[in-house]
Design a protein around this motif. Structure first.
Motif, PDB file in Angstrom:
ATOM      1  N   ASN A 217       0.822  -1.209   0.000  1.00  0.00           N
ATOM      2  CA  ASN A 217       0.000   0.000   0.000  1.00  0.00           C
ATOM      3  C   ASN A 217       0.855   1.257   0.000  1.00  0.00           C
ATOM      4  N   TYR A 291      -9.726   5.631  -5.676  1.00  0.00           N
ATOM      5  CA  TYR A 291      -9.836   6.508  -4.512  1.00  0.00           C
ATOM      6  C   TYR A 291     -10.707   7.729  -4.762  1.00  0.00           C
ATOM      7  N   PHE A 319      -6.769   0.548  -6.854  1.00  0.00           N
ATOM      8  CA  PHE A 319      -6.726  -0.448  -5.773  1.00  0.00           C
ATOM      9  C   PHE A 319      -7.145  -1.790  -6.357  1.00  0.00           C
ATOM     10  N   GLY A 341      -2.846  -0.614  -3.122  1.00  0.00           N
ATOM     11  CA  GLY A 341      -3.632   0.572  -3.423  1.00  0.00           C
ATOM     12  C   GLY A 341      -2.844   1.848  -3.239  1.00  0.00           C
ATOM     13  N   MET A 344      -3.762   5.127   0.428  1.00  0.00           N
ATOM     14  CA  MET A 344      -4.215   4.321   1.549  1.00  0.00           C
ATOM     15  C   MET A 344      -3.786   4.992   2.854  1.00  0.00           C
ATOM     16  N   TYR A 462     -13.248   4.261  -2.614  1.00  0.00           N
ATOM     17  CA  TYR A 462     -12.821   4.258  -1.207  1.00  0.00           C
ATOM     18  C   TYR A 462     -12.240   5.629  -0.893  1.00  0.00           C
ATOM     19  N   MET A 467      -8.491   2.223   4.422  1.00  0.00           N
ATOM     20  CA  MET A 467      -7.813   0.961   4.132  1.00  0.00           C
ATOM     21  C   MET A 467      -8.454   0.252   2.937  1.00  0.00           C
ATOM     22  N   GLY A 468      -9.003   1.039   2.018  1.00  0.00           N
ATOM     23  CA  GLY A 468      -9.538   0.452   0.788  1.00  0.00           C
ATOM     24  C   GLY A 468     -11.026   0.186   0.889  1.00  0.00           C
TER      25      GLY A 468
END
Ligand code: NAD
Length: 484
Positions: A217, A291, A319, A341, A344, A462, A467-468
């Motif tokens: 990440n 994101y 991601f 991702g 993050m 996200y 955290m995704g």
């Protein structure tokens, strides 16, 4: 070590400045370069040798991990540097480069060992390789080697086409494909950790391991790379290469002997056993995300679609999480989860091995939960290994997990490029990507590329700094696990 000429295409570029010159310099300081060597920098722009040498010294000031104030070492080092102005598509121009290389070899009485590093956009890989061959640069009495860095194609077909062209000029064992994750010290250490410790080696299979989680990440967003990234996405930028390499390094079985061929053989077997995804079920095992705006360290950041160079309607994946199965007797029934991702909550590359927990209900009390044992291999930004065990707190008598920790020294750890360049100089390709790994990886990824393109897998959003997507958590919850 053999004397050699290091021909660097893209000598005025960003990668050369930030990684390659500092790596060569650190090798030089550690006496890991041949006594006799020269570096010929190839660039499109005009430059004298003096200007080029000053440019290299500047990059060492800024990027070398050895903060050496002693200028003389740097000056001594760059004496070996020459510049050659050449448009890499200009076939006739390579004659000049050949003359410069030969003249240097003669003056310094060096063997004709030539390392060609292509630090240029991948569209030039085949052109340069063919020109090296046709110009005679590749006809040497010594060795010749080619170093290139991903992307190796953008799908299976283009990778095969590229490889076919490269293989007209270089043999497979002369091609060093960099995956810089394989240059990270903890990744190189994986082999020792899992093979040289009988305790771990005896547990390294489906009898004792419940699942494996590989995470890479980043906190950063797309930065200035939209032009490339918006076409590649996390699937091409991270999964096809780095994530699958980490998977191979973790899941490979102990070879008969530690040698480059045996290790590559074991890695290939992992890829060959990787269960192919079916067109229609990609969405069951793969989560993709992009994101949204959010906060990073208290600062607001924009959504992917608002980033410079990205279309607001972009469906690109920033991601990817996936569940993979390795169909061999060692890993039968053990899910491998990967996730990677941008934007993050934390920057972390790590591998977590969750061991089975048959003693979960041993203590029969809420206060005395037996947590699974976890082996965590931290790759970046911290390097180290930790093992989570269960222990009773001597003060209150409660069961609690404790961590046995080994952190690698932060000081003087060589950088990935340093380790890799050294290996290439001595002809050790263990930590480079073999063509069959590239091909098998693209082959595995291909159904995902198709499913993404045809929009058959939902694109979850996200928040930046999270955290995704929730779906990535669900992927493990379905199996009774969670991300560690
Ligand atoms: P860059 O654009 O900064 O540098 C490109 C270099 O190629 C320059 O020296 C330029 O003069 C030269 N060049 C371009 N066209 C040319 C031509 N026709 N003839 C001769 N020279 C020409 O790119 P970069 O960031 O250094 O990246 C180089 C390669 O490394 C790319 O394939 C990139 O994907 C890869 N890479 C870069 C990084 C990084 O940190 N920069 C990291 C990993 C991989």
């Amino acid at each position: 070590m053999d004397s050699m000429t290091f021909v660097l295409f893209g000598a005025t570029g960003d990668l050369a400045k930030r990684k390659i010159y500092p790596a060569l310099f650190n090798l030089y300081l550690n006496q890991k370069l041949p006594k006799s060597f020269s570096v010929i920098g190839v660039g499109r722009g005009e430059s004298s040798d003096d200007e080029f040498q000053s440019r290299v010294i500047d990059s060492l000031h800024t990027f070398s991990r050895h903060l050496l104030n002693d200028k003389s070492k740097k000056e001594e080092f760059v004496k070996a540097f020459r510049y050659c102005q050449l448009d890499v598509t200009d076939t006739a121009g390579y004659k000049k480069l050949l003359e410069l290389v030969q003249q240097n070899e003669k003056e310094k009485n060096m063997a004709e060992n030539r390392m060609f590093y292509l630090s240029v956009t991948p569209e030039f890989f085949d052109v340069i390789a063919m020109n090296i061959k046709d110009s005679g640069l590749g006809s040497t009495n010594g060795w010749k080697r080619l170093i290139i860095e991903k992307p190796f194609g953008h799908d299976l077909k283009s990778a095969q086409e590229l490889n076919e062209k490269l293989s007209k000029a270089f043999e497979e064992d002369e091609i060093y494909r960099i995956d810089h994750y394989l240059g990270k010290p903890m990744v190189q250490n994986l082999e020792a950790l899992t093979f040289a410790n009988p305790v771990l080696q005896s547990l390294w299979n489906n009898r004792f391991i419940a699942n494996v989680q590989i995470t890479a990440n980043e906190i950063v967003g797309v930065e200035e790379r939209a032009g490339y990234y918006d076409k590649a996405g996390a699937i091409r930028d991270m999964v096809q290469n780095h994530m699958l390499q980490l998977l191979m390094m973790t899941a490979m079985h102990v070879p008969k002997r530690i040698s480059e061929n045996e290790i590559r053989n074991e890695k290939r077997k992992v890829m060959e056993s990787l269960r192919p995804l079916q067109r229609d079920t990609v969405g069951v095992h793969v989560v993709r995300g992009q994101y949204e705006h959010g906060e990073i360290s208290g600062e607001p950041v924009v959504a992917y679609g608002e980033e410079p160079g990205v279309e607001a309607s972009s469906q690109n994946d920033t991601f990817v999480a996936a569940r993979l199965w390795i169909d061999n007797s060692f890993w039968d029934g053990v899910p491998f989860y990967i996730r990677t991702g941008k934007r993050m909550a934390e920057k972390a590359t790590k591998i977590v091995i969750e061991f089975k927990n048959p003693l979960k209900d041993l203590y029969n009390s809420e206060m005395e939960q037996v947590e699974p044992n976890l082996l965590t291999i931290n790759i970046n930004p911290n390097e180290g290994v930790s093992l989570q065990l269960n222990s009773k707190n001597p003060i209150n008598g409660e069961m609690e997990p404790i961590t046995v920790d080994f952190s690698a020294s932060k000081q003087d750890v060589p950088e990935a490029y340093e380790l890799l360049l050294f290996d290439a100089l001595v002809g050790d390709s263990t930590f480079f990507t073999h063509w069959n790994e590239v091909e098998l990886s693209w082959n595995w990824v291909e159904p995902i590329l198709e499913a993404f393109k045809e929009n058959r897998v939902p694109l979850h959003s996200y928040s930046s700094g999270s955290m995704g997507p929730e779906a990535a958590h669900q992927l493990l919850i379905e199996d009774g696990y969670k991300w560690w």
